[in-house]
Design a protein around this motif. Structure first.
Motif, PDB file in Angstrom:
ATOM      1  N   GLN A 136      -5.820   1.652  -8.336  1.00 45.15           N
ATOM      2  CA  GLN A 136      -6.686   1.955  -7.291  1.00 45.15           C
ATOM      3  C   GLN A 136      -5.685   2.160  -6.070  1.00 45.15           C
ATOM      4  O   GLN A 136      -6.092   2.908  -5.106  1.00 45.15           O
ATOM      5  CB  GLN A 136      -7.735   0.793  -7.073  1.00 45.15           C
ATOM      6  N   ILE A 137      -4.786   1.157  -5.838  1.00 46.20           N
ATOM      7  CA  ILE A 137      -4.059   1.391  -4.476  1.00 46.20           C
ATOM      8  C   ILE A 137      -3.010   2.767  -4.582  1.00 46.20           C
ATOM      9  O   ILE A 137      -3.244   3.469  -3.518  1.00 46.20           O
ATOM     10  CB  ILE A 137      -2.939   0.311  -4.249  1.00 46.20           C
ATOM     11  N   LYS A 164      -3.942   5.433  -6.337  1.00 42.44           N
ATOM     12  CA  LYS A 164      -4.771   6.540  -6.362  1.00 42.44           C
ATOM     13  C   LYS A 164      -5.367   6.664  -4.719  1.00 42.44           C
ATOM     14  O   LYS A 164      -5.670   7.850  -4.374  1.00 42.44           O
ATOM     15  CB  LYS A 164      -6.078   6.324  -7.076  1.00 42.44           C
ATOM     16  N   ASN A 165      -5.581   5.574  -4.044  1.00 42.58           N
ATOM     17  CA  ASN A 165      -6.225   5.754  -2.848  1.00 42.58           C
ATOM     18  C   ASN A 165      -5.062   6.526  -1.678  1.00 42.58           C
ATOM     19  O   ASN A 165      -5.505   7.261  -0.943  1.00 42.58           O
ATOM     20  CB  ASN A 165      -6.397   4.337  -2.257  1.00 42.58           C
ATOM     21  N   ARG A 166      -3.909   6.060  -2.110  1.00 40.87           N
ATOM     22  CA  ARG A 166      -2.897   6.610  -1.461  1.00 40.87           C
ATOM     23  C   ARG A 166      -2.626   8.236  -1.668  1.00 40.87           C
ATOM     24  O   ARG A 166      -2.275   9.107  -0.741  1.00 40.87           O
ATOM     25  CB  ARG A 166      -1.626   5.974  -1.457  1.00 40.87           C
ATOM     26  N   GLN A 167      -2.910   8.549  -2.776  1.00 44.57           N
ATOM     27  CA  GLN A 167      -2.560   9.924  -3.214  1.00 44.57           C
ATOM     28  C   GLN A 167      -3.780  10.782  -2.912  1.00 44.57           C
ATOM     29  O   GLN A 167      -3.690  11.830  -2.298  1.00 44.57           O
ATOM     30  CB  GLN A 167      -2.729   9.896  -4.969  1.00 44.57           C
ATOM     31  N   VAL A 168      -4.975  10.320  -2.809  1.00 46.70           N
ATOM     32  CA  VAL A 168      -6.257  10.836  -2.265  1.00 46.70           C
ATOM     33  C   VAL A 168      -6.055  11.123  -0.501  1.00 46.70           C
ATOM     34  O   VAL A 168      -6.197  12.184  -0.093  1.00 46.70           O
ATOM     35  CB  VAL A 168      -7.407  10.169  -2.357  1.00 46.70           C
ATOM     36  N   TYR A 228       0.722  -1.476   0.056  1.00 41.66           N
ATOM     37  CA  TYR A 228       0.008  -0.100   0.101  1.00 41.66           C
ATOM     38  C   TYR A 228       0.998   1.318   0.061  1.00 41.66           C
ATOM     39  O   TYR A 228       0.403   2.037  -0.413  1.00 41.66           O
ATOM     40  CB  TYR A 228      -0.979   0.041   1.140  1.00 41.66           C
ATOM     41  N   VAL A 229       2.056   1.032   0.045  1.00 41.70           N
ATOM     42  CA  VAL A 229       3.139   2.302   0.286  1.00 41.70           C
ATOM     43  C   VAL A 229       3.961   2.273  -0.816  1.00 41.70           C
ATOM     44  O   VAL A 229       4.123   3.326  -1.433  1.00 41.70           O
ATOM     45  CB  VAL A 229       3.629   2.384   1.738  1.00 41.70           C
TER      46      VAL A 229
END
Length: 315
Positions: free
Chosen positions: A291-292, A294-298, A243-244
């Motif tokens: 998606q992972i 994008k989620n981290r960027q959000v 995730y990172v």
């Protein structure tokens, strides 16, 4: 998803026939068998979709001019083979005896699997040589995958965990007098099976970590971190990489390379649905990785906005 939608009606017929056969098992194996079948029924929304197991015979129709009823027999046989081998997997993956009640049903599934193929191929047919070969491949792969670390050392062996799937494709080629294509078609299917296993292992890595089961994602992560496979990774380390550090993106690159190998075989015109299915698998894996990210960027953007809000409040 034309590789699925185009065959929904035929699949309904095949699963209905499967239910009819299982309903004749002696009690309580009829109920237990039907319950187990329902877990994989393609028409049920909450079922596990093992598309290739029952769709491969239909996909082969572009290459093998067999009667529709014969194709359905192959699909029916593959369903019973799928049920049998999945029961074996359940038992091997469990450290308890929780799945032992499935063994009698498994034997009846296997009996149906064999009965259908015995009707299609006489004992002297070369089909049975291939049959033995694929079952031996499966036995080898499920027994030695952890010790041999197949995903990193011999990735083709990852596909052998599902070698019985090839029984249907090879059978269809033999009935169509296209024996010369068995090797190439089997190789194409193996490429797809590798990516399918990769996707399954991405979905199941937490359970596999808990069960200490071999997992392609975890095997690649061990290699990425330069750690021996026998040293367990913590869930925290895995999540950080996933995730990172976008590890799923690196993982998906392996599947993209596999697709190029599939294209190099030159069978796309003859097996368009198999190729389309493989593209679907890769797109799903790539989409998960994207998606992972994008989620981290959000989340990062949200943190930045929170920081600005605090600065403005202080000002």
């Amino acid at each position: 998803m034309n590789w699925f939608e185009a065959y929904k009606d035929q699949l309904t017929e095949v699963f209905t026939e499967s239910e009819r056969i299982i309903s004749k098992f002696p009690a309580p194996l009829d109920r237990l068998g039907l319950d187990y079948l329902a877990k994989f029924d393609a028409s049920k929304e909450d079922s596990t979709k093992n598309y290739i197991c029952y769709l491969l015979p239909f996909w082969m129709s572009d290459l093998t001019p067999l009667l529709p009823e014969t194709i359905k027999k192959f699909s029916l046989a593959n369903i019973f083979g799928m049920l049998y081998f999945f029961i074996q997997d359940d038992i091997m993956d469990s450290s308890t005896s929780e799945h032992k009640e499935k063994l009698p049903s498994g034997n009846l599934f296997y009996l149906q699997f064999l009965t259908i193929y015995r009707d299609l191929f006489p004992s002297e047919s070369p089909f049975w040589t291939y049959y033995n070969e694929y079952v031996i491949e499966w036995s080898d792969a499920v027994t030695n995958e952890s010790q041999a670390n197949y995903f990193m050392n011999d990735i083709r062996m990852v596909a052998k965990k599902a070698s019985p799937v090839k029984i249907a494709s090879t059978g269809a080629l033999l009935l169509s007098n296209r024996t010369q294509l068995v090797s190439e078609v089997s190789r194409a299917i193996e490429h797809v099976l590798v990516t399918l296993q990769m996707l399954d292992d991405w979905a199941d890595w937490e359970q596999d970590l808990e069960d200490a089961s071999y997992n392609c994602l975890l095997a690649m992560l061990h290699a990425h971190l330069k750690l021996p496979l026998h040293i367990p990774l913590s869930k925290e380390v895995i999540k950080q990489q996933v995730y990172v550090h976008d590890f799923v993106g690196l993982y998906a690159q392996v599947a993209s390379t596999t697709h190029q190998l599939l294209l190099n075989l030159g069978l796309q015109a003859h097996l368009p649905q198999l190729y389309a299915f493989h593209e679907y698998l890769i797109e799903k894996l790539l989409a998960d990785g994207d998606q992972i990210t994008k989620n981290r960027q959000v989340l990062a953007l949200g943190g930045f906005h929170n920081l600005l809000s605090k600065v403005n409040e202080q000002g």
